[in-house]
Design a protein around this motif. Structure first.
Motif, short mmCIF file in Angstrom:
data_model
loop_
_atom_site.label_atom_id
_atom_site.label_comp_id
_atom_site.label_asym_id
_atom_site.label_seq_id
_atom_site.Cartn_x
_atom_site.Cartn_y
_atom_site.Cartn_z
N ILE A 125 7.33 -7.70 4.06
CA ILE A 125 6.72 -7.34 2.78
C ILE A 125 6.44 -5.85 2.74
CG2 ILE A 125 4.73 -7.66 1.27
CD1 ILE A 125 4.59 -10.53 2.33
N TYR A 126 6.02 -5.33 3.87
CA TYR A 126 5.71 -3.90 3.95
C TYR A 126 6.95 -3.06 3.61
CZ TYR A 126 4.15 0.51 6.00
OH TYR A 126 3.81 1.82 6.22
N TYR A 127 8.05 -3.40 4.23
CA TYR A 127 9.25 -2.59 3.97
C TYR A 127 9.90 -2.94 2.64
CZ TYR A 127 8.67 -0.74 8.60
OH TYR A 127 8.15 -0.11 9.70
N ALA A 128 9.80 -4.18 2.23
CA ALA A 128 10.34 -4.57 0.93
C ALA A 128 9.57 -3.84 -0.17
CB ALA A 128 10.23 -6.08 0.75
N LEU A 129 8.25 -3.84 -0.04
CA LEU A 129 7.43 -3.11 -1.00
C LEU A 129 7.82 -1.64 -1.01
CD1 LEU A 129 3.71 -4.28 -0.70
CD2 LEU A 129 5.08 -4.12 -2.77
N GLY A 130 7.99 -1.10 0.19
CA GLY A 130 8.31 0.31 0.34
C GLY A 130 9.59 0.72 -0.39
N ARG A 131 10.50 -0.22 -0.55
CA ARG A 131 11.76 0.09 -1.25
C ARG A 131 11.55 0.24 -2.75
NH1 ARG A 131 17.30 -2.03 0.74
NH2 ARG A 131 17.23 -0.93 2.74
N VAL A 132 10.58 -0.50 -3.26
CA VAL A 132 10.37 -0.53 -4.71
C VAL A 132 9.37 0.53 -5.14
CG1 VAL A 132 9.88 -2.00 -6.68
CG2 VAL A 132 10.72 -3.01 -4.54
N VAL A 133 8.20 0.46 -4.55
CA VAL A 133 7.17 1.44 -4.92
C VAL A 133 6.59 2.03 -3.64
CG1 VAL A 133 6.32 0.67 -7.15
CG2 VAL A 133 5.65 -0.56 -5.08
N HIS A 134 6.02 3.21 -3.79
CA HIS A 134 5.33 3.74 -2.64
C HIS A 134 3.86 3.39 -2.73
CE1 HIS A 134 4.70 6.14 0.88
NE2 HIS A 134 3.61 6.62 0.29
N VAL A 135 3.43 2.54 -1.82
CA VAL A 135 2.01 2.18 -1.81
C VAL A 135 1.41 2.64 -0.48
CG1 VAL A 135 2.11 0.23 -3.38
CG2 VAL A 135 2.61 -0.11 -0.97
N PRO A 136 0.11 2.99 -0.53
CA PRO A 136 -0.55 3.39 0.72
C PRO A 136 -0.49 2.26 1.74
CG PRO A 136 -1.98 3.75 -1.19
CD PRO A 136 -0.78 3.02 -1.67
N ASP A 137 -0.48 2.60 3.01
CA ASP A 137 -0.38 1.61 4.08
C ASP A 137 -1.44 0.53 3.96
OD1 ASP A 137 1.68 3.01 5.01
OD2 ASP A 137 0.62 3.93 6.72
N LEU A 138 -2.66 0.98 3.66
CA LEU A 138 -3.77 0.03 3.62
C LEU A 138 -3.51 -1.02 2.55
CD1 LEU A 138 -6.59 -0.28 5.00
CD2 LEU A 138 -7.53 0.68 2.91
N LEU A 139 -3.07 -0.58 1.36
CA LEU A 139 -2.81 -1.50 0.26
C LEU A 139 -1.67 -2.44 0.63
CD1 LEU A 139 -3.51 -2.37 -2.57
CD2 LEU A 139 -1.90 -0.68 -3.44
N ALA A 140 -0.61 -1.87 1.23
CA ALA A 140 0.53 -2.70 1.63
C ALA A 140 0.08 -3.78 2.60
CB ALA A 140 1.61 -1.83 2.27
N ALA A 141 -0.82 -3.39 3.51
CA ALA A 141 -1.32 -4.36 4.48
C ALA A 141 -2.09 -5.46 3.78
CB ALA A 141 -2.22 -3.66 5.50
N VAL A 142 -2.93 -5.05 2.85
CA VAL A 142 -3.73 -6.05 2.11
C VAL A 142 -2.83 -7.00 1.35
CG1 VAL A 142 -5.31 -6.35 0.18
CG2 VAL A 142 -5.82 -4.66 1.94
#
Ligand SMILES: Nc1ncnc2c1ncn2[C@@H]1O[C@H](COP(=O)(O)OP(=O)(O)OP(=O)(O)O)[C@@H](O)[C@H]1O
Ligand SMILES: [Mg+2]
Lengths: 270, 246
Positions: A125-142
């Motif tokens: 999910i972290y890397y999938a999210l990263g492909r679409v939008v740039h979200v802060p690490d903390l938010l991605a983790a949540v």
């Protein structure tokens, strides 16, 4: 992985033994577990005290280094559980929906999430999210944590809702309440009492599992420990400290949850 | 609407659960103000028939018209129809998380937009009518079965229904509590309520029923006045059934 620590024996049902994966919640009836709780808790506090007192170097240094991480761990846990509750409610309702497409989507989500290890999901999910939008690490983790726990929470909601007798729905429908009004005014207000205790368990399980997000670069308790260790090379000492702190936190939380369950069961009896 | 045109019209209704025919080709018209008692052996389809009247059960074929609304008509809002049709269950089904008063006021407040003061006043009147005004602020778990059932009746009445359906309202009660519930039902009947009751209480049926409907195997086998039904049953299966229960 999940499921509540209950032992259900019914005539037609096979015996279900389920140990749960939160901390062991000490029920007053379970004397062994209660004393084990006190033993662990006092043991952990004494260990902590001794380490800090007799070997302030390095333990005191470690102790001062990690509180930021504790805060982050709590942040991730609390936000993820809040989001997971929302996802869980929607999923649970989806799982019991009469619309077969909604049902299929919800069930597939639960099935997929349960079939993939949490750590793999976090990365994915972290890397999938990263492909679409740039979200802060903390938010991605949540987000990753809540997507995972939302599926389990969905099962908790579903079980809580289906545990309410069908007569309640029929009574409400016969008065003229719609399906959703029935859910809102009659079913959910009753279901939360069954739902809350397992949510407490999930909360503790989630808190421990947040240690996985340290791999995503979130500066949680474990990550802070690793940072300290890699600078000082004091791996053993650092992780002793980290383990003791995790243990104290989860022990306190499990006591809180058992306290809450107590209050709740009194409330139900009225 | 003339007094003779039926308020409930059940025409050639069949209902299947998978392969089981719970109802087959049932027809029954009920006039406004009429009291109909449905009797029959276990599994004969009594509950199913009752529950089709407010569409708690969908039907497989046939047609049911309640107060002018065709229940299968997609443009009919079934929730509106249900507001006109009160239902009382064998197992009471009170809302355990609400007080007695709140059980009664919930639907009028949420569904009819009645304000709380009016709803409370009405609930008090209804509780007085069923004889448990003093229990208004108690939770259902604290009540006896008979008291719970009377609250359930008051809850249904709070929507001012035109029709009341009763599905074995006294079967789950201890014998000493049956009377208090039947008394309320008799009172309701005297006030002119249209009532459809599944019950084996013969005293009640004799006193209140205009017609008794005997069902077996998902069919209506006999419809008669209480007098005829108990003294001179026509259908052999009715005779056999009455022999067993009397
Ligand atoms: N939800 C259901 N699913 C499957 N079969 C059902 C269902 N409800 C009722 N039936 C079947 O339909 C038939 C009629 O049932 P119904 O409950 O209407 O009988 P009844 O006359 O009310 O009986 P009782 O006196 O036991 O309440 C029975 O054969 C029953 O098994
Ligand atoms: Mg029945």
């Amino acid at each position: 992985m999940k499921h509540q620590g209950k032992c259900v024996v019914e005539e037609t049902q096979p015996i279900v033994i389920d140990v749960g994966d939160g901390a062991a919640i000490p029920k007053p009836s379970d004397k062994g577990l209660v004393s084990a709780w006190w033993l662990s808790f006092i043991g952990a506090l004494v260990t902590l005290g001794c380490l800090l007192y007799f070997k302030p170097n390095p333990y005191w240094r470690i102790f001062k280094f990690i509180p930021d991480g504790i805060l982050v761990t709590f942040q991730v846990t609390v936000s993820a559980i809040a989001l997971a509750l929302v996802i869980g409610l929607i999923t649970g309702l989806g799982r019991i929906s009469r619309n077969k497409y909604i049902n299929l989507v919800a069930s597939t989500y639960v099935e997929v999430v349960r079939g993939v290890p949490l750590l793999v999901q976090l990365f994915y999910i972290y890397y999938a999210l990263g492909r679409v939008v740039h979200v802060p690490d903390l938010l991605a983790a949540v987000i990753s944590m809540s997507v995972c726990y939302g599926a389990y929470m969905g099962e908790v909601f579903r079980a809580g809702i289906t545990a309410i007798a069908v007569g309640q729905t029929e009574a409400a429908r016969s008065l003229g309440f719609t399906r959703s009004q029935t859910m809102y005014y009659v079913i959910l207000p009753q279901a939360w009492r069954t739902i809350l205790p397992p949510v407490g368990n999930e909360f503790i399980a989630l808190l421990k599992d947040t240690s996985l997000v340290s791999i995503l670069g979130v500066a949680d308790l474990l990550r802070r420990g690793r940072e300290f260790a890699s600078e000082s090379f004091l791996y053993f000492e650092t992780f002793t400290m980290v383990a003791v702190v995790y243990l104290i936190i989860t022990l306190i939380l499990s006591k809180l949850v058992s306290f809450m369950e107590e209050r709740l069961s009194h409330h139900v009896k009225r | 609407m003339s007094n003779d045109s039926p308020i409930i019209r059940i025409s050639d209704v069949s209902k299947y659960f998978d392969d089981v025919a719970a109802l087959s080709h049932v027809s029954l018209d009920i006039a406004p103000g009429e009291k109909v008692v449905i009797i029959g052996p276990s599994g004969s389809g009594k509950s199913t028939l009752l529950r089709t009247i407010n569409r708690l059960e969908d039907i497989s074929s046939g047609k049911i018209v309640v107060d002018g609304f065709d229940l299968d008509d997609k443009s009919v809002d079934i929730n509106k129809v249900r507001m006109e049709v009160g239902m009382v269950f064998q197992s009471f089904n009170l809302f355990p998380h609400k007080t007695v008063l709140e059980n009664i006021t919930l639907a009028p407040i949420k569904l009819k937009g009645m304000d709380k003061a009016d709803a409370d006043a009405m609930a008090s009147r209804l509780l007085d009518k069923v004889g448990i005004l003093e229990k208004a602020d108690v939770y259902p778990a604290k009540l006896s079965g008979g008291q719970q059932q009377r609250v359930a009746i008051a809850r249904a009445l709070a929507m001012s229904p035109k029709i009341m359906l009763f599905d074995e309202p006294t079967s789950a009660l201890d014998p000493e509590m049956i009377g208090e519930v039947l008394d309320v039902m008799v009172k309701l009947a005297r006030e002119g309520m249209t009532m459809v009751c599944v019950t084996h209480e013969m005293g009640f049926a004799r006193e209140v029923a205009d017609r008794i409907v005997f069902m077996d195997g998902g069919q209506i086998l006999e419809i008669a006045t209480p007098e005829q039904f108990y003294n001179n049953p026509q259908h052999p299966r009715t005779q056999k059934f009455l022999e067993q229960i009397l």
